[in-house]
Design an enzyme around this catalytic site. Structure first.
Site, short mmCIF file in Angstrom:
data_model
loop_
_atom_site.label_atom_id
_atom_site.label_comp_id
_atom_site.label_asym_id
_atom_site.label_seq_id
_atom_site.Cartn_x
_atom_site.Cartn_y
_atom_site.Cartn_z
N GLU A 224 0.88 -1.17 0.00
CA GLU A 224 0.00 0.00 0.00
C GLU A 224 0.91 1.21 0.00
O GLU A 224 1.46 1.59 1.03
CB GLU A 224 -0.90 -0.01 1.25
CG GLU A 224 -1.78 -1.25 1.38
CD GLU A 224 -2.89 -1.31 0.33
OE1 GLU A 224 -3.21 -0.26 -0.26
OE2 GLU A 224 -3.42 -2.40 0.10
N CYS A 258 -2.13 9.60 2.26
CA CYS A 258 -1.68 9.06 0.96
C CYS A 258 -2.67 9.29 -0.16
O CYS A 258 -2.30 9.40 -1.31
CB CYS A 258 -1.41 7.57 1.10
SG CYS A 258 -2.85 6.67 1.70
P1 NAD Z 1 7.00 5.57 7.69
O1 NAD Z 1 8.19 6.43 7.94
O2 NAD Z 1 6.01 5.40 8.76
O3 NAD Z 1 7.56 4.16 7.16
C1 NAD Z 1 6.69 3.11 6.88
C2 NAD Z 1 7.27 1.85 7.44
O4 NAD Z 1 8.45 1.48 6.72
C3 NAD Z 1 7.69 1.99 8.89
O5 NAD Z 1 7.17 0.92 9.64
C4 NAD Z 1 9.22 1.99 8.84
O6 NAD Z 1 9.83 1.46 9.98
C5 NAD Z 1 9.49 1.13 7.63
N1 NAD Z 1 10.78 1.42 7.01
C6 NAD Z 1 11.32 2.62 6.79
N2 NAD Z 1 12.53 2.49 6.17
C7 NAD Z 1 12.73 1.16 6.01
C8 NAD Z 1 13.78 0.37 5.43
N3 NAD Z 1 14.84 0.93 4.89
N4 NAD Z 1 13.65 -0.97 5.45
C9 NAD Z 1 12.56 -1.55 5.98
N5 NAD Z 1 11.55 -0.84 6.54
C10 NAD Z 1 11.63 0.48 6.56
O7 NAD Z 1 6.19 6.09 6.51
P2 NAD Z 1 6.64 6.62 5.13
O8 NAD Z 1 7.26 5.54 4.37
O9 NAD Z 1 7.32 7.94 5.22
O10 NAD Z 1 5.11 6.88 4.68
C11 NAD Z 1 4.77 7.82 3.80
C12 NAD Z 1 4.46 7.17 2.48
O11 NAD Z 1 3.52 6.11 2.67
C13 NAD Z 1 3.80 8.11 1.53
O12 NAD Z 1 4.30 7.89 0.25
C14 NAD Z 1 2.34 7.73 1.62
O13 NAD Z 1 1.61 8.08 0.47
C15 NAD Z 1 2.42 6.26 1.81
N6 NAD Z 1 1.24 5.75 2.47
C16 NAD Z 1 0.43 4.91 1.78
C17 NAD Z 1 -0.73 4.44 2.34
C18 NAD Z 1 -1.68 3.54 1.60
O14 NAD Z 1 -2.61 3.01 2.22
N7 NAD Z 1 -1.51 3.32 0.31
C19 NAD Z 1 -1.06 4.83 3.64
C20 NAD Z 1 -0.20 5.66 4.32
C21 NAD Z 1 0.95 6.11 3.75
#
Ligand code: NAD
Length: 529
Positions: A224, A258
């Site tokens: 997602e 998102c």
């Molecule tokens: P975040 O920083 O909360 O990271 C998401 C998860 O990824 C966390 O649990 C984190 O620990 C893990 N993570 C981070 N770096 C990692 C790595 N190198 N290796 C393994 N795991 C790792 O959130 P984010 O990624 O900044 O979220 C924002 C993005 O997520 C945006 O692009 C947003 O659009 C998208 N998003 C999508 C949805 C959806 O339902 N489609 C919902 C919310 C957010």
């Protein structure tokens, strides 16, 4: 509301992770989570865990994201509670064995069916912006499907993550469900274990890391991810509605959503009216100013705040509304920027914040062309216009979902399946789709002994059998070599009563005969009276 005490986030020691993994694998292998009664009890316990800790859960989001209690209640607590009740009510029917559809008559004797089997021990990785919904939502699906699961909440919403760990450890069976806390080292250790499914919500960059790692062990994934979602406003749209609705989808959670629109493509003729209506809507929503309002959240952390600020600093667009920011409180005013360059930073990146780029266009064709160029497969698309214009937009673009005349309405229905397309994600969940995301549809047939005579056609020696098989099983096409449909002769048509094939024809005859004989029987009975 007085502030309740909250637990602090503590990372799980990396060395514990393989042990946690093997406990969950063992519990699954021991069939602990398979019985429906077990799953339902765990879901009901989770319901009461959330309900009983509502205050702390609200406060945790306030501390993590400055989220108003109302927003957390509406989009997280209420969402998760209703989701659990909906799943509990329907679980028995979803889990029931299904009779397979579309089975040719000759195979019906094997009675093909589909069993709904749990995938196994699964990993759920959540994101920070809706920490409960995006973590507990998939977890509910995993429990419902009969899997054991580890939840790894986002470390970027630390209070919410610690609260989820507390309620899960307190109320759920710890040999089946557990929370691992941490950032990259802990998530990497989790990814080093072999799971039966990984469910990830977050950025596309990390989604790629997850996918690569999962591919090494052929582990299925649901992703997602984010999207650069367009809203398209034509000259026939209702400007007041478009302004209010698109403002709300960018103000909620300070734009860290998102599915909110990343930019607005708007007919240049109506841009001035739209901007006027945006100003009216801002005043309506925040009569004492946005910054002073308790109803407006903050950016999650310094890193994200700096990232959004940099996007704004590097735009060549013109700020029309807002622009105020404050590093100390991580405040970012909802900011409307007129952008004309399709390569502008505000369009090429996902803001995931309260930036509202408006791109004036000459007509709908230009809007559609730009939307497809900027990001061909976003998570959502939001058309505002006449019925014909909306149809044209939907027919000429792709996206995970779409809301007509609104921003992301489709994503706010907790029972409606949700997911991206292309690089905005793969797989879906919510409602029944959450159960399906963690379920294997195991196909089963049962060949009775008495069909052995018929089955002899499949055994060697094969000599002389090809023609027989052709006669028995080859279907007749209703199209020619040019791809044109070939209408059956009137005789065949009459024989099949216009049905498409023998089985349909037979069905139609059966209905007619039942009606005729039924009617005759009725007449006979009436004449005897
Ligand atoms: P975040 O920083 O909360 O990271 C998401 C998860 O990824 C966390 O649990 C984190 O620990 C893990 N993570 C981070 N770096 C990692 C790595 N190198 N290796 C393994 N795991 C790792 O959130 P984010 O990624 O900044 O979220 C924002 C993005 O997520 C945006 O692009 C947003 O659009 C998208 N998003 C999508 C949805 C959806 O339902 N489609 C919902 C919310 C957010």
């Amino acid at each position: 509301m007085s502030s309740p005490a909250l637990p602090e986030l503590a990372h799980t020691p990396v060395g514990h992770i393989p042990v946690i993994h093997s406990t969950l694998v063992r519990s699954f292998a021991a069939h602990l989570t398979r019985p429906l009664s077990f799953r339902l009890t765990q879901l009901r316990k989770l319901y009461w865990a959330i309900k009983d800790h509502e205050k702390e859960l609200l406060e945790a989001c306030k501390r993590d994201l400055g989220k108003p209690y109302y927003e957390t209640y509406l989009t997280e607590i209420n969402w998760c509670l209703n989701d659990i009740i909906f799943v509990c009510k329907n679980l028995e029917s979803w889990a029931r064995e299904e009779k397979a559809k579309d089975i040719p008559l000759m195979h019906a004797v094997t009675r093909p069916k589909i069993r709904k089997e749990p995938l196994g021990a699964v990993l759920v990785i959540g994101a920070f912006n809706f920490p409960y919904q995006l973590s507990l939502g998939p977890l509910v699906g995993a429990i419902a499907a009969g899997c054991t699961a580890v939840l790894k909440p986002s470390e970027n919403a630390p209070y919410a993550a610690a609260m989820m760990q507390r309620i899960i450890a307190e109320r759920l069976d710890s040999s089946a469900y557990t929370v691992v806390q941490g950032a990259i080292p802990e998530t990497t250790a989790l990814l080093d274990c072999k799971w039966d499914k990984i469910f990830y919500t977050g950025s596309a960059t990390v989604g790629t890391i997850i996918s690569k790692k999962a591919a090494e062990t052929l582990t299925p994934v649901t992703l997602e991810l984010g999207g650069r979602n367009p809203a398209i406003v034509t000259r026939n749209a209702d400007m007041r509605l478009a302004a209010r609705r698109l403002l709300w989808t960018k103000h909620m959670n300070a734009g860290q959503i998102c599915v909110s629109q990343n930019y607005i493509l708007i007919d240049k003729e109506v841009l001035p009216t739209f901007l006027e209506q945006l100003k009216v809507a801002i005043k309506d929503f925040y009569p004492n100013g946005v910054r002073e309002s308790e109803d407006y959240g903050r950016i999650v952390n310094e890193k994200q705040w700096q990232r959004i600020k940099k996007m704004l600093d590097s735009t060549s667009g013109k700020i029309l509304i807002g622009g105020t920011m404050d590093a100390e409180t991580k405040y970012l005013e909802p900011t409307v920027v007129e952008v004309t360059d399709p390569n502008d930073s505000l369009l090429t990146e996902e803001s995931f914040g309260p930036l509202i780029p408006v791109v004036p266009v000459s007509d709908l064709d230009e809007a559609i062309r730009l939307a497809n160029t900027i990001h061909a497969t976003p998570l959502g698309i939001y058309p505002f216009g006449s019925k014909a214009e909306v149809s044209k937009i939907l027919d000429s673009t792709r996206s995970g979902g779409a809301s007509i005349n609104d921003g992301f309405y489709h994503a706010s229905i907790s029972t409606l399946e949700f997911g991206g397309v292309g690089d905005s994600g793969s797989g879906s969940y919510r409602g029944k789709a959450s159960f399906d995301a963690f379920t294997h549809r195991r196909v089963v047939t049962s060949t009775p002994g008495w069909v052995e005579g018929l089955l002899s056609i499949r055994y060697p020696p094969y000599k002389g059998k090809m023609e027989k098989v052709k006669k028995m099983s080859e279907m007749k096409p209703d199209f020619d070599r040019e791809g044109r449909v070939v209408k059956p002769g009137w005789l065949v048509w009459a024989f099949l009563l216009g049905g498409n094939g023998f089985v349909q024809g037979l069905g139609r005859w059966a209905v007619i005969l039942a009606v005729v004989f039924g009617y005759r029987g009725l007449r006979e009975r009436q004449s005897k009276l």
